[in-house]
Design a protein around this motif. Structure first.
Motif, short mmCIF file in Angstrom:
data_model
loop_
_atom_site.label_atom_id
_atom_site.label_comp_id
_atom_site.label_asym_id
_atom_site.label_seq_id
_atom_site.Cartn_x
_atom_site.Cartn_y
_atom_site.Cartn_z
N PRO A 254 0.82 -1.22 0.00
CA PRO A 254 0.00 0.00 0.00
C PRO A 254 0.85 1.27 0.00
O PRO A 254 2.01 1.27 0.44
N ILE A 255 0.26 2.34 -0.49
CA ILE A 255 0.88 3.66 -0.40
C ILE A 255 0.59 4.20 0.99
O ILE A 255 -0.57 4.34 1.40
N LEU A 256 1.65 4.48 1.75
CA LEU A 256 1.53 4.93 3.13
C LEU A 256 2.24 6.27 3.30
O LEU A 256 3.16 6.59 2.57
N GLY A 257 1.81 7.02 4.29
CA GLY A 257 2.40 8.32 4.55
C GLY A 257 3.78 8.22 5.15
O GLY A 257 4.21 7.16 5.62
N PRO A 258 4.54 9.34 5.15
CA PRO A 258 5.89 9.35 5.73
C PRO A 258 5.85 9.01 7.21
O PRO A 258 4.94 9.41 7.93
#
Length: 389
Positions: A254-258
């Motif tokens: 998944p695309i996850l935040g910093p």
């Protein structure tokens, strides 16, 4: 007003359900964190890739149903940290709910939207568990928690963790003394005790020695045993996260935040070679704190070490705040003791709070105590605010 604060994922209305019992929450409205299932909606867990790969819930979470049956009205679901894996409350996909006390600061997580919905007076209470006042907190507790047969009593002792209050980067009296004055007026000074909880933990949790050399610079964070305890807690979190979600993360990527991205993948790649020791730490800590507090004792600590960090702070800078915060959060986080955070107004226009902890399973005792002390506490908060001005 709701849109200004950005607390909600979706707004909808779930009306109270019919019930043969007393409708103790009639007239109250609430919101639910997006981690709770609501029939007809996809539980998105704070991440669009999770929502994309999961189906619509075919039933509503028991906690939500219990509140509806008690007469409360659900008005929507709130934004949360991705996969509940942060204490900041920022979400790069759905927006970060605005801190109603200070718009340039993080709202706190992982239940950021739930906290903001209550803090901005949009709802009376929310899940994860926030309430507009202690009386509502207690009413919700009466619905959600098992009935307690034992009579409620005044605290036998209230222990102030002196070393924890020294972690604060605001004047200690603005937090500690307000509570001391309140408790002395209500219960007398004889119930108040003062100790270094870090020394007690180190002496009574023998398994913690395996982590005493870990967790960062002990001098910077002041309490070596609690730094070690937070190391054990993080390992437990990683292990449990991997067991529950590791397969999905590895397959979906998944695309996850910093910050969250790094922590999630660290959990997925973690080994379990010290998990048995972590479980021993948990067992020993619970026993040690139960011996210290007894059935109706209270431990007082700061909730967090200082004001909330500013929005979009670099992850490396945030890690210092996280490490200090986890030194405090790990006490209840590892032991399973119940904890209530009580707001104490503002200092330098930023929110401050204190936390009270009680024995595992003593939630109703703790909430009743908070309800009883809050009117007097408010008097001392107002006095302290006037004094600081």
């Amino acid at each position: 007003m709701e849109s200004d604060y950005g607390a909600f994922m979706e707004k909808f209305t779930l009306s109270p359900s019919s019930s043969s019992g007393e409708l103790s929450l009639t007239g109250l409205n609430f919101a639910v964190k997006e981690i709770f299932d609501v029939e007809g909606f996809v539980t998105g867990f704070g991440n669009p890739d999770w929502a994309r790969t999961h189906t619509t819930a075919n039933s509503t979470a028991p906690a939500v149903l219990a509140l509806l049956r008690a007469g409360a009205t659900c008005v929507g679901r709130t934004v949360m940290d991705e996969m509940a894996y942060s204490i900041n409350g920022e979400n790069i996909h759905y927006g970060t709910p605005r801190n109603p006390c200070s718009a340039d600061r993080v709202p706190g997580g992982s239940s950021s939207g739930s906290a903001v919905a209550v803090g901005a007076n949009i709802v009376d209470f929310s899940l994860g568990w926030f309430a507009r006042d202690p009386a509502i907190l207690k009413r919700v507790g009466d619905v959600l928690l098992p009935t307690v047969d034992a009579p409620l009593a005044n605290p036998s002792s209230i222990i102030f963790a002196e070393d924890c209050f020294k972690l604060l980067n605001i004047p200690i009296d603005r937090v500690k003394q307000v509570l001391v004055n309140t408790l002395e007026k209500l219960f007398g000074g004889q119930v108040l005790k003062y100790m270094d909880i870090g020394n007690y933990v180190e002496e009574n949790v023998s398994s913690l020695k395996h982590f005493m050399s870990q967790g960062g610079d002990a001098k910077e964070y002041s309490i070596p045993s609690l730094v070690a305890l937070s190391s054990a807690m993080r390992l437990l979190q990683r292990y449990e996260f991997k067991i529950n979600h590791g397969e999905w993360v590895s397959s979906t990527k998944p695309i996850l935040g910093p910050g969250i991205n790094e922590r999630v993948w660290e959990a997925v790649r973690a080994t379990d070679d010290k998990i048995d020791i972590c479980h021993s730490v948990r067992t020993e800590l619970r026993a040690a704190l139960a011996s210290l507090l007894g059935d109706v004792g209270i431990l007082a600590i700061p909730t967090v070490p200082g004001p909330p960090p500013k929005l979009q702070t670099e992850p490396s800078t945030l890690e210092t705040f996280r490490a200090r915060a986890f030194s405090l959060l790990s006490i209840a986080g590892v032991s399973g003791f119940c904890q209530v955070s009580i707001p104490l107004g503002l200092y330098d226009d930023l929110p401050v709070s204190v936390s009270l902890l009680a024995k595992h399973g003593s939630d109703m005792f703790l909430m009743s105590l908070v309800e009883n002390l809050c009117p007097t506490l408010k008097e001392h908060i107002d006095a302290a605010t006037r004094s600081s001005l």
